[in-house]
Design an enzyme around this catalytic site. Sequence first.
Site, PDB file in Angstrom:
ATOM      1  N   LYS A 116      34.855 -29.703  87.617  1.00  0.00           N
ATOM      2  CA  LYS A 116      35.205 -30.213  86.272  1.00  0.00           C
ATOM      3  C   LYS A 116      36.799 -30.724  86.305  1.00  0.00           C
ATOM      4  O   LYS A 116      37.196 -31.708  85.344  1.00  0.00           O
ATOM      5  CB  LYS A 116      34.995 -29.152  85.131  1.00  0.00           C
ATOM      6  CG  LYS A 116      33.627 -28.576  85.236  1.00  0.00           C
ATOM      7  CD  LYS A 116      32.652 -29.496  84.611  1.00  0.00           C
ATOM      8  CE  LYS A 116      31.251 -28.804  84.165  1.00  0.00           C
ATOM      9  NZ  LYS A 116      30.490 -28.590  85.443  1.00  0.00           N
TER      10      LYS A 116
HETATM   11  C1  LIG Z   1      29.428 -28.708  85.998  1.00  0.00           C
HETATM   12  C2  LIG Z   1      28.917 -28.281  87.475  1.00  0.00           C
HETATM   13  C3  LIG Z   1      27.994 -28.790  88.021  1.00  0.00           C
HETATM   14  C4  LIG Z   1      27.004 -29.855  87.465  1.00  0.00           C
HETATM   15  O1  LIG Z   1      27.497 -31.162  87.386  1.00  0.00           O
HETATM   16  P1  LIG Z   1      26.823 -32.220  86.530  1.00  0.00           P
HETATM   17  O2  LIG Z   1      27.811 -33.418  86.296  1.00  0.00           O
HETATM   18  O3  LIG Z   1      26.569 -31.314  85.022  1.00  0.00           O
HETATM   19  O4  LIG Z   1      25.629 -32.615  86.805  1.00  0.00           O
HETATM   20  C5  LIG Z   1      27.590 -28.265  89.410  1.00  0.00           C
HETATM   21  N1  LIG Z   1      28.421 -27.717  90.054  1.00  0.00           N
HETATM   22  C6  LIG Z   1      29.669 -26.846  89.362  1.00  0.00           C
HETATM   23  C7  LIG Z   1      30.468 -26.054  89.988  1.00  0.00           C
HETATM   24  C8  LIG Z   1      29.831 -27.386  88.124  1.00  0.00           C
HETATM   25  O5  LIG Z   1      30.878 -26.665  87.550  1.00  0.00           O
END
Ligand SMILES: *Cc1c(COP(=O)(O)O)cnc(C)c1O
Length: 515
Positions: A116
């Site tokens: 993120k």
């Molecule tokens: C948010 C997140 C995801 C999923 O990503 P999306 O863009 O919502 O598909 C996968 N792994 C981690 C560690 C995340 O924080």
Amino acid sequence: MDAVHYHDTRGLDPSHPTFSEVVIKGIARGGGLYVPDSVPALALTDVVDLARLTYPERAARIFELCGVDLPAERISALMTHAFGDNFDHPEVAPVVQVSPEMHVLELWHGPTSAFKDMALQCMPHFFSEAIAVRRAAGEAVPDYLVLVATSGDTGKAALEGFADRESTRIAVFFPADGVSDIQRKQMVTQRGGNVAVFGVKGNFDDCQNAVKAAFNDPGFNTQLRDGTGVELSSANSINWGRLLPQIVYYASAYADLAANGALGPGEPLDVCVPTGNFGNILAAYYAKRMGVPLGRLVCASNENNVLADFIGSGVYDIAGREFVTTPSPSMDILISSNLERLLYELCRDPERVRGWMADLSATGIFRVDDDTFAALRELFVADYVSNDRSLYVINEVLDKSGYLLDPHSAVAWDVAERLRGDAPMLVVSTAHWAKFGADVYKALHRIPYDAPLPPGVSHLSGFDLLEAVERLVPGATIPKQLAELVGLPERFTKSVDGTREGIEGAILEWIDGSA
Ligand SMILES: *Cc1c(COP(=O)(O)O)cnc(C)c1O
């Protein structure tokens, strides 16, 4: 470069905003999501030449090509801050070769050790800039309060991104009993003069519903605006300002692999993405459309496999589906919001998109038409991984390759192995193992996901378990920002009721107290 404007997936918002406007608005009027009127067409040399640039320069180049409505020098300056020494790797998003045919894109070198950060270390700079530019032009623009309900990762990444950003504040609400030791500690120790964090009594649903209710309460919005001059905003993953920075690392990874000879000129690169809200893999789709030679887009789901089923069948069905807890909680999702953007791009028909979204909210199911399904199948393949299998894979990859995956990245690895074709494969790694240390501990001791920890370790904190993993795996180190947490003072200890009134009261008290 002319500024690119945006329209919405449901065809209901006539405002036709630019990038800066979209970052502040978030969601379109009528509930649709913003998509760009056009995407640039990159030549292969444009992509490959990125390898000569630093990561912030690569990001600035892509943002300029995508028609972001700011002067090139400003974009460069903001990128220098967004992707600087806040990342603990000079390449920011390095690609590591783990086996002869598998390359891993590490997206967790930012301050919260998860992917993120790639978006949330960047987007808040553009948020503050958009406010400053409009004020400089004489517009009366309020300060913004970003409201976040989080089950863990997003809250901390948003706090880090918005801490001490001008003209903004951020309040994060998390379920008091629903986050891990480490996630809680990460949030309640957050630095910054414009941040507040509250534990909410109840589970994540209660927390999210209460925050949504406050967000949509006209009386509360008016009270904030008139009393304190603050407008509410949200920073969730449907904001295009979070998507654009994610396109950058796909172009960057391709450039790196072409530069070191792992890819021939223009040779396709398959990518496998651990998917929840469909933001990360959607960025890969846009990168491909812009001319980055990506091959198949492989969607990896955990036991909440609504997306893998959809890509297999053209039917999105949550009506008969139970929410399952998994060791990859950031992919635990039933309604995958960013999918709406892909559906729109595949059919370019807002009326159909409106129909599908209406079906979904009325019945929990929609089915796309044959043409849209065919277009989807041409680009995407998908599969899912069970809880125990994902932990097993952590062990297996460690044994074979000496590389320690977190449970989210392990889901992607396993699907990538299963669906691998002739093209080299880029496995997208979205979290540092230490962020999910307790489940990594279980994996290394071959303890099933549902089984309790053995008596000798069940009393240990999340931090103790991390240290146990660190001792067990040669070369595994806990990132500094996680190791330091234990000693940091807890700034935010207040917990509030999981109701609209609870949320609103907490916010008003905080803003009055710090005014
Ligand atoms: C948010 C997140 C995801 C999923 O990503 P999306 O863009 O919502 O598909 C996968 N792994 C981690 C560690 C995340 O924080």
